[in-house]
Design a protein around this motif. Structure first.
Motif, PDB file in Angstrom:
ATOM      1  N   GLY A  73     -43.747 -50.310   5.053  1.00  0.00           N
ATOM      2  CA  GLY A  73     -44.522 -51.541   5.100  1.00  0.00           C
ATOM      3  C   GLY A  73     -45.520 -51.658   3.967  1.00  0.00           C
ATOM      4  N   THR A  74     -46.364 -52.688   4.033  1.00  0.00           N
ATOM      5  CA  THR A  74     -47.342 -52.989   2.987  1.00  0.00           C
ATOM      6  C   THR A  74     -48.753 -52.828   3.530  1.00  0.00           C
ATOM      7  OG1 THR A  74     -45.847 -54.564   1.925  1.00  0.00           O
ATOM      8  CG2 THR A  74     -48.181 -54.775   1.401  1.00  0.00           C
ATOM      9  N   LEU A  75     -49.597 -52.137   2.778  1.00  0.00           N
ATOM     10  CA  LEU A  75     -50.991 -51.910   3.146  1.00  0.00           C
ATOM     11  C   LEU A  75     -51.906 -52.550   2.111  1.00  0.00           C
ATOM     12  CD1 LEU A  75     -50.745 -48.110   4.038  1.00  0.00           C
ATOM     13  CD2 LEU A  75     -50.677 -50.031   5.633  1.00  0.00           C
ATOM     14  N   ARG A  76     -53.080 -52.980   2.539  1.00  0.00           N
ATOM     15  CA  ARG A  76     -54.063 -53.605   1.654  1.00  0.00           C
ATOM     16  C   ARG A  76     -55.306 -52.744   1.590  1.00  0.00           C
ATOM     17  NH1 ARG A  76     -58.149 -57.401   0.751  1.00  0.00           N
ATOM     18  NH2 ARG A  76     -57.551 -59.254  -0.439  1.00  0.00           N
ATOM     19  N   ASP A 194     -44.043 -56.754  -3.151  1.00  0.00           N
ATOM     20  CA  ASP A 194     -43.289 -55.949  -2.192  1.00  0.00           C
ATOM     21  C   ASP A 194     -41.940 -56.571  -1.850  1.00  0.00           C
ATOM     22  OD1 ASP A 194     -44.141 -58.069  -0.660  1.00  0.00           O
ATOM     23  OD2 ASP A 194     -45.018 -56.867   0.933  1.00  0.00           O
ATOM     24  N   LYS A 195     -41.635 -57.707  -2.416  1.00  0.00           N
ATOM     25  CA  LYS A 195     -40.295 -58.289  -2.250  1.00  0.00           C
ATOM     26  C   LYS A 195     -39.454 -58.176  -3.519  1.00  0.00           C
ATOM     27  CE  LYS A 195     -42.136 -62.982  -3.018  1.00  0.00           C
ATOM     28  NZ  LYS A 195     -43.566 -62.628  -3.009  1.00  0.00           N
ATOM     29  N   THR A 196     -40.046 -57.658  -4.601  1.00  0.00           N
ATOM     30  CA  THR A 196     -39.320 -57.458  -5.846  1.00  0.00           C
ATOM     31  C   THR A 196     -38.191 -56.450  -5.630  1.00  0.00           C
ATOM     32  OG1 THR A 196     -41.307 -57.890  -7.169  1.00  0.00           O
ATOM     33  CG2 THR A 196     -39.504 -56.734  -8.252  1.00  0.00           C
ATOM     34  N   GLY A 197     -36.973 -56.857  -5.931  1.00  0.00           N
ATOM     35  CA  GLY A 197     -35.827 -55.986  -5.752  1.00  0.00           C
ATOM     36  C   GLY A 197     -35.281 -55.947  -4.338  1.00  0.00           C
ATOM     37  N   SER A 198     -35.905 -56.678  -3.424  1.00  0.00           N
ATOM     38  CA  SER A 198     -35.438 -56.674  -2.036  1.00  0.00           C
ATOM     39  C   SER A 198     -34.148 -57.481  -1.905  1.00  0.00           C
ATOM     40  CB  SER A 198     -36.506 -57.293  -1.120  1.00  0.00           C
ATOM     41  OG  SER A 198     -35.976 -57.564   0.163  1.00  0.00           O
ATOM     42  N   PRO A 199     -33.204 -57.032  -1.072  1.00  0.00           N
ATOM     43  CA  PRO A 199     -31.994 -57.828  -0.837  1.00  0.00           C
ATOM     44  C   PRO A 199     -32.296 -59.135  -0.120  1.00  0.00           C
ATOM     45  CG  PRO A 199     -32.100 -55.971   0.676  1.00  0.00           C
ATOM     46  CD  PRO A 199     -33.185 -55.762  -0.334  1.00  0.00           C
ATOM     47  N   TYR A 200     -33.532 -59.266   0.389  1.00  0.00           N
ATOM     48  CA  TYR A 200     -33.924 -60.473   1.113  1.00  0.00           C
ATOM     49  C   TYR A 200     -34.806 -61.392   0.263  1.00  0.00           C
ATOM     50  CZ  TYR A 200     -32.640 -57.190   4.795  1.00  0.00           C
ATOM     51  OH  TYR A 200     -31.979 -56.258   5.550  1.00  0.00           O
ATOM     52  N   ALA A 201     -34.899 -61.110  -1.032  1.00  0.00           N
ATOM     53  CA  ALA A 201     -35.813 -61.860  -1.894  1.00  0.00           C
ATOM     54  C   ALA A 201     -35.540 -63.364  -1.859  1.00  0.00           C
ATOM     55  CB  ALA A 201     -35.736 -61.341  -3.327  1.00  0.00           C
ATOM     56  N   GLU A 202     -34.264 -63.762  -1.934  1.00  0.00           N
ATOM     57  CA  GLU A 202     -33.937 -65.190  -1.921  1.00  0.00           C
ATOM     58  C   GLU A 202     -34.281 -65.821  -0.573  1.00  0.00           C
ATOM     59  OE1 GLU A 202     -29.956 -65.989  -3.105  1.00  0.00           O
ATOM     60  OE2 GLU A 202     -30.190 -65.105  -5.111  1.00  0.00           O
ATOM     61  N   ASP A 203     -34.054 -65.093   0.510  1.00  0.00           N
ATOM     62  CA  ASP A 203     -34.380 -65.609   1.845  1.00  0.00           C
ATOM     63  C   ASP A 203     -35.894 -65.746   2.019  1.00  0.00           C
ATOM     64  OD1 ASP A 203     -31.566 -65.441   2.955  1.00  0.00           O
ATOM     65  OD2 ASP A 203     -31.907 -63.359   2.399  1.00  0.00           O
ATOM     66  N   ILE A 204     -36.631 -64.789   1.478  1.00  0.00           N
ATOM     67  CA  ILE A 204     -38.090 -64.834   1.545  1.00  0.00           C
ATOM     68  C   ILE A 204     -38.618 -66.047   0.783  1.00  0.00           C
ATOM     69  CG2 ILE A 204     -40.199 -63.654   0.798  1.00  0.00           C
ATOM     70  CD1 ILE A 204     -38.666 -60.996   1.321  1.00  0.00           C
ATOM     71  N   ALA A 205     -38.058 -66.273  -0.413  1.00  0.00           N
ATOM     72  CA  ALA A 205     -38.473 -67.434  -1.209  1.00  0.00           C
ATOM     73  C   ALA A 205     -38.170 -68.732  -0.471  1.00  0.00           C
ATOM     74  CB  ALA A 205     -37.774 -67.404  -2.567  1.00  0.00           C
ATOM     75  N   TRP A 206     -37.004 -68.788   0.180  1.00  0.00           N
ATOM     76  CA  TRP A 206     -36.632 -69.982   0.951  1.00  0.00           C
ATOM     77  C   TRP A 206     -37.593 -70.200   2.112  1.00  0.00           C
ATOM     78  CZ3 TRP A 206     -35.183 -69.922   6.138  1.00  0.00           C
ATOM     79  CH2 TRP A 206     -34.813 -71.165   6.659  1.00  0.00           C
ATOM     80  N   CYS A 222     -45.064 -58.546   2.957  1.00  0.00           N
ATOM     81  CA  CYS A 222     -45.000 -57.445   3.925  1.00  0.00           C
ATOM     82  C   CYS A 222     -43.564 -57.288   4.407  1.00  0.00           C
ATOM     83  CB  CYS A 222     -45.966 -57.679   5.094  1.00  0.00           C
ATOM     84  SG  CYS A 222     -47.695 -57.468   4.631  1.00  0.00           S
ATOM     85  N   THR A 223     -42.655 -57.174   3.432  1.00  0.00           N
ATOM     86  CA  THR A 223     -41.217 -57.190   3.672  1.00  0.00           C
ATOM     87  C   THR A 223     -40.756 -56.150   4.688  1.00  0.00           C
ATOM     88  OG1 THR A 223     -40.970 -57.911   1.380  1.00  0.00           O
ATOM     89  CG2 THR A 223     -38.988 -57.161   2.491  1.00  0.00           C
ATOM     90  N   SER A 224     -41.351 -54.971   4.681  1.00  0.00           N
ATOM     91  CA  SER A 224     -40.893 -53.897   5.568  1.00  0.00           C
ATOM     92  C   SER A 224     -41.793 -53.709   6.782  1.00  0.00           C
ATOM     93  CB  SER A 224     -40.803 -52.579   4.787  1.00  0.00           C
ATOM     94  OG  SER A 224     -39.851 -52.680   3.750  1.00  0.00           O
ATOM     95  N   ASN A 225     -42.770 -54.592   6.976  1.00  0.00           N
ATOM     96  CA  ASN A 225     -43.641 -54.465   8.139  1.00  0.00           C
ATOM     97  C   ASN A 225     -42.933 -54.926   9.405  1.00  0.00           C
ATOM     98  OD1 ASN A 225     -45.396 -54.246   5.857  1.00  0.00           O
ATOM     99  ND2 ASN A 225     -47.130 -54.714   7.171  1.00  0.00           N
ATOM    100  N   PRO A 226     -43.212 -54.307  10.545  1.00  0.00           N
ATOM    101  CA  PRO A 226     -42.600 -54.758  11.798  1.00  0.00           C
ATOM    102  C   PRO A 226     -43.117 -56.141  12.198  1.00  0.00           C
ATOM    103  CG  PRO A 226     -44.275 -53.091  12.225  1.00  0.00           C
ATOM    104  CD  PRO A 226     -44.083 -53.127  10.743  1.00  0.00           C
TER     105      PRO A 226
END
Length: 275
Positions: A73-76, A194-206, A222-226
């Motif tokens: 996940g992503t932490l701040r 945290d979405k750079t290179g993700s297979p879901y990048a296009e879906d996230i942008a949509w 927060c691509t990998s956060n639950p």
């Protein structure tokens, strides 16, 4: 340790004001200087916060933002504000770079101040050492592995800059299962997320363009956060533009901010009782 420095043609300067020492409301303006020696004052969307953690002065919020992400996940970072001023001359060869400090820590005011002046001169930087208060990201309980750590200046675009393309620096680090050593695998100065290179990048942008999800922080998703069932209900209700429900379908969501979305899903048959 993070360094925010001025690579532009003129100083970065902000001036903040409030009507009285008890007022919680500040206005933050950027002073933009021109080559003829004049200037203009531009209202920003920045905010102020008093730091009584040993700094004991006013901070401009979100001037520098840190994130760490990986498969967990992503932490701040805990640090949310900065009193920026000239601490180190990093590139004195730039035109209009003064030989001595112009902006000083004392300009950040005290608790009762009604005005502050922050700035970084051309060629100068403001260095925040790693051991300053809240200059950290809490990784308690995080497993060993490879993570990306990124710092970003003016992530929320509150200030006018000659370029917004050089506002980030990142390192890919490897944290071991034991000990305190951290290995730097690679580094760069682009604003990866945290979405750079993700297979879901296009879906996230949509999803962002469609107004289904704005992510978790500025350019982070927060691509990998639950995701909780309640938050999933919000996403689905937005995606299908489900109408408001007239029935309260569940009893365990009374304090949830997603109660209305959960009821919308139930009314549409997505989440029947017992699901």
């Amino acid at each position: 340790t993070g360094v925010m420095w001025n690579n532009g043609a003129g100083p970065l300067e902000s001036r903040s004001n409030r009507t009285s020492s008890s007022s919680p409301t500040w206005t933050v303006d950027q002073i933009i200087y021109d080559s003829a020696g004049g200037s203009r004052r531009v209202r920003t969307g920045a905010g102020m916060q008093y730091a009584g953690d040993g700094h004991d002065h006013w901070h401009v919020r979100s001037m520098m933002t840190y994130h760490l992400w990986g498969s967990q996940g992503t932490l701040r970072s805990s640090k949310i504000g900065f009193c920026f001023f000239d601490t180190d001359r990093l590139k004195g060869s730039l035109a209009r770079s003064p030989t001595s400090r112009v902006y000083l820590q004392s300009m950040c005011g005290r608790k009762a101040s009604t005005s502050t002046r922050n700035g970084i001169s051309v060629g100068w930087g403001d260095k925040y050492p790693w051991n300053f208060a809240y200059q950290w990201i809490d990784i308690t309980g995080m497993p060993a592995g490879t993570y990306t750590l990124r710092s970003a200046v003016d992530l929320y675009r509150n200030f006018t800059e000659s370029s917004d393309t050089n506002n980030c620096a990142w390192v890919r680090i490897r944290i071991k299962a034991s000990g305190s050593a951290v290995t730097v695998v690679e580094r760069g100065q682009t604003c990866i997320t945290d979405k750079t290179g993700s297979p879901y990048a296009e879906d996230i942008a949509w999803a962002k363009e469609a107004g289904i999800s704005n992510g978790c922080d500025a350019d982070m998703f927060c691509t990998s956060n639950p995701v909780s069932r309640g938050l999933a209900a919000l996403f689905i209700a937005r995606a299908f533009d489900l109408p408001a429900a007239t029935t309260d379908h569940f009893t365990d969501d009374e304090s949830s901010p997603y109660e209305a979305d959960i009821d919308r899903l139930a009314a549409a048959g997505f989440a029947p009782r017992g699901a």
